[in-house]
Design an enzyme around this catalytic site. Sequence first.
Site, short mmCIF file in Angstrom:
data_model
loop_
_atom_site.label_atom_id
_atom_site.label_comp_id
_atom_site.label_asym_id
_atom_site.label_seq_id
_atom_site.Cartn_x
_atom_site.Cartn_y
_atom_site.Cartn_z
N SER A 254 5.05 -52.35 15.57
CA SER A 254 5.68 -53.62 15.18
C SER A 254 7.03 -53.33 14.56
O SER A 254 7.45 -52.17 14.41
CB SER A 254 4.79 -54.37 14.19
OG SER A 254 4.71 -53.65 12.96
N LYS A 255 7.72 -54.40 14.14
CA LYS A 255 9.07 -54.26 13.59
C LYS A 255 9.11 -53.38 12.35
O LYS A 255 10.11 -52.73 12.07
CB LYS A 255 9.65 -55.64 13.24
CG LYS A 255 10.08 -56.44 14.46
CD LYS A 255 10.70 -57.75 14.04
CE LYS A 255 11.14 -58.55 15.28
NZ LYS A 255 11.70 -59.86 14.90
N ARG A 256 8.01 -53.37 11.59
CA ARG A 256 8.04 -52.59 10.35
C ARG A 256 8.12 -51.08 10.62
O ARG A 256 8.43 -50.30 9.73
CB ARG A 256 6.83 -52.91 9.47
CG ARG A 256 5.51 -52.36 9.97
CD ARG A 256 4.39 -52.63 8.97
NE ARG A 256 3.15 -52.04 9.40
CZ ARG A 256 2.31 -52.57 10.28
NH1 ARG A 256 2.62 -53.71 10.84
NH2 ARG A 256 1.19 -51.97 10.60
N HIS A 257 7.83 -50.67 11.85
CA HIS A 257 7.91 -49.26 12.20
C HIS A 257 9.31 -48.87 12.68
O HIS A 257 9.55 -47.74 13.09
CB HIS A 257 6.89 -48.92 13.30
CG HIS A 257 5.48 -49.19 12.89
ND1 HIS A 257 4.67 -50.09 13.56
CD2 HIS A 257 4.73 -48.70 11.88
CE1 HIS A 257 3.49 -50.12 12.97
NE2 HIS A 257 3.49 -49.29 11.94
N GLY A 258 10.23 -49.82 12.65
CA GLY A 258 11.58 -49.57 13.18
C GLY A 258 11.89 -50.66 14.19
O GLY A 258 11.02 -51.41 14.61
#
Length: 493
Positions: A254-258
């Site tokens: 997801s976005k939190r991983h980059g």
Amino acid sequence: MKNKEIRLRFAPSPTGYLHIGGARTALFNWLYARHYKGSFILRIEDTDQVRSTEEAVNVILEGMKWLGLDWDEGPGKGGKYGPYFQMQRLPLYQEFAEKLLKDKKAYYCYCTREELAASREKQTKEGRLPKYDRHCLNLSDEDKKKYEDEGRKPVIRLKVPSKKVVFNDLLRGEVAFEGELLSDFVIIKSDGIPTYNYAVVIDDALMKISHVMRGDDHISNTPKQILIYEALGFDIPKFAHIPMIMGPDHTRLSKRHGATSVMEYKKMGYIPEAVVNYIAHLGWSSGDEREIFSEEELIKEFTLDKISKHAAVFSMEKLNWFNNEYLKRMSIDSLTEKLIPFLEEANYIKKEDLSPDKLKWLKEIVRLMQGRFKNFSQFIDFADYFFKDKVNIEPEAFQSVLNKEEVPKVLQTLKDKLSSLKSWDEENIENAIREVASSLQIKGGQIIHPTRVALSGKKVGPSLFELMVVLGQKKTIERLGEAIEKIKELKNN
């Protein structure tokens, strides 16, 4: 299967950007098609009329082009099996639905959502598997008319035969689903729009897709699709379900991983070849120690037996490593050319103002910084002091390096020494620093560290002597003076 018959497709829904998972699926299909000299088809599955947008279509096409994943048939290319947008293919879906109805392999269903929910609830309470109870399977014409008079618009359901569905997955081997677990599922919704599982079969069959390679989140769709292939007498393609991509914490990417959007990586200043090289390694390995591959090498090496059966883990750190490797191998001319748009966006330069002398100076900065930045955005952050009139000294660097009693004297002595230099080159600068260190009876590091912070605002960077040459004598002396004044000012406050 003969090479000329190998046809693979990537079929994204234009409901958002092209993310890393989708790009990896597209890449694997593209590599397989290119390896076996087959065809790669791009199809847009835009039947979600609420969420599908033309903007999303353009972003997907832009992402594919940026990655270099050219298609042989599809939007902008055409092809004999078009159109390549599902909403332009509605008559085809209706035509085959009529055939299924005529052959009694499908039927109209008038049940409302409330009735379906009540039926599932009843089955659950009775300890049965909740699925469609075939209430509308044998409706008379009178029943149908009655429902239509009530204003009900029917869906079309496939009549699912009671049998085990078995297929051979090219990655997993034999996969079996019990037919009793499958309900008579909807193939055409009440508004005439096909469901995903139905439309994809019609499209893949008519476009003569030989291999369907996709994420393993689709594996539960495969038995339904096989039943549609069989009901219509279509040839069933070969299936390969690729394990998903996870974040470093082993949750779904997801976005939190980059940044997960492909075009976001372009904005951040990544090289498309590096992104392709990295995502090729998400679940695939050549079997040797090599990590950097040219496009031709990837095509040559790519085969399904080298795809892992385990989920791949996405790592920004690893992507940065790949990108840094590509940046280190680029020529200074090419690197400078690619950096110019980012420098323009940061208002550091104007391309039309780049005289031959200024371009030469810019290339010197790029040469100095090459290998030190992982993407072009990072270059803008790391090399900002070359393009700004005033240095922004990082607070931590000021406290730990400049905020020491002896520093103003050291910088002042060096400033005086450098002002008298007749020739501004690395050798003379280094000799000047050695002479100052000797005269003040201090070590070289006690001059080099505060000088670096005074000139760049940062504790780390390229060789100080080279940095000073590129910065120039005038600006170097000015910045030493400004740092001395800033230290005095803060001490007085």
